[in-house]
Design a protein around this motif. Structure first.
Motif, PDB file in Angstrom:
ATOM      1  N   ASN A 126       9.315  16.361  -8.041  1.00 17.76           N
ATOM      2  CA  ASN A 126      10.727  16.682  -8.243  1.00 17.76           C
ATOM      3  C   ASN A 126      11.658  15.997  -7.246  1.00 17.76           C
ATOM      4  N   ARG A 127      11.118  15.217  -6.350  1.00 11.53           N
ATOM      5  CA  ARG A 127      11.927  14.430  -5.421  1.00 11.53           C
ATOM      6  C   ARG A 127      11.522  12.975  -5.408  1.00 11.53           C
ATOM      7  N   CYS A 128      10.231  12.749  -5.588  1.00 11.61           N
ATOM      8  CA  CYS A 128       9.690  11.405  -5.438  1.00 11.61           C
ATOM      9  C   CYS A 128       8.504  11.236  -6.384  1.00 11.61           C
ATOM     10  N   LEU A 129       8.402  10.066  -6.997  1.00  8.43           N
ATOM     11  CA  LEU A 129       7.203   9.729  -7.757  1.00  8.43           C
ATOM     12  C   LEU A 129       6.281   8.978  -6.805  1.00  8.43           C
ATOM     13  N   HIS A 130       5.101   9.528  -6.587  1.00  2.43           N
ATOM     14  CA  HIS A 130       4.107   8.920  -5.715  1.00  2.43           C
ATOM     15  C   HIS A 130       3.150   8.130  -6.600  1.00  2.43           C
ATOM     16  N   VAL A 131       3.063   6.832  -6.385  1.00  5.00           N
ATOM     17  CA  VAL A 131       2.129   5.958  -7.088  1.00  5.00           C
ATOM     18  C   VAL A 131       1.003   5.679  -6.102  1.00  5.00           C
ATOM     19  N   CYS A 132      -0.173   6.212  -6.382  1.00  6.01           N
ATOM     20  CA  CYS A 132      -1.303   6.105  -5.459  1.00  6.01           C
ATOM     21  C   CYS A 132      -2.405   5.281  -6.109  1.00  6.01           C
ATOM     22  N   VAL A 133      -2.915   4.312  -5.371  1.00  7.07           N
ATOM     23  CA  VAL A 133      -4.040   3.515  -5.862  1.00  7.07           C
ATOM     24  C   VAL A 133      -5.104   3.499  -4.766  1.00  7.07           C
ATOM     25  N   HIS A 134      -6.294   3.945  -5.156  1.00  9.33           N
ATOM     26  CA  HIS A 134      -7.436   3.961  -4.240  1.00  9.33           C
ATOM     27  C   HIS A 134      -8.421   2.885  -4.674  1.00  9.33           C
ATOM     28  N   ASP A 135      -8.975   2.163  -3.682  1.00 17.88           N
ATOM     29  CA  ASP A 135     -10.035   1.195  -3.975  1.00 17.88           C
ATOM     30  C   ASP A 135     -11.094   1.279  -2.884  1.00 17.88           C
TER      31      ASP A 135
END
Length: 147
Positions: A75-84
């Motif tokens: 509701n404040r920020c879209l977190h785009v997370c990528v793990h490798d």
């Protein structure tokens, strides 16, 4: 809802190393559309999709691994997370006319409101955060916990 609690929605998908990055972008676009962002924040959608492309490409090309892609909207920020599976942390490099690649994190740095990378025991996670114009991106969460 108390101030100490947080409401969030999230989605996760594994992107195999042999798959096309386009599939990750299409998957992310569907979820951004469900938040209403394609209509209300198209420039932010473009920035998010380019970031997804760059981070998943980095996982496939440099880490030579599958990418675990997670989108979380709090509701404040879209977190785009990528793990490798690589433990090497990324860093933006200035563009060069002598290199044909290496601009991915430079782009992420320019597009995201903020980003960070965290080492993990089995690799690393890169998180880029995006705030849509106006501070909200869906009908379900505007204004909670503010004010």
């Amino acid at each position: 809802m108390s101030e100490s609690s947080m409401r969030a929605v999230g989605w996760a998908r594994s992107i195999p190393a042999a798959s096309e990055v386009r599939a990750a972008r299409q998957w992310a676009r569907e979820h951004l559309d469900s938040l209403g962002w394609t209509a209300t924040a198209p420039e932010t959608v473009d920035a998010v999709l380019l970031t997804v492309s760059e981070l998943v490409t980095n996982a496939q090309k440099h880490a030579r691994s599958s990418a675990q892609l997670v989108l979380v909207w709090d509701n404040r920020c879209l977190h785009v997370c990528v793990h490798d599976s690589s433990t090497s942390l990324p860093a933006p490099r200035s563009p060069s006319t002598e290199r044909t690649s290496g601009r991915g994190m430079f782009l992420v740095d320019a597009l995201a409101d903020e980003w960070e990378a965290h080492p993990c025991t089995d690799g690393k996670t890169v998180i880029a955060c995006f705030r849509p114009p106006g501070g909200t991106g869906s009908d379900g969460g505007s204004g909670e916990g503010t004010g």
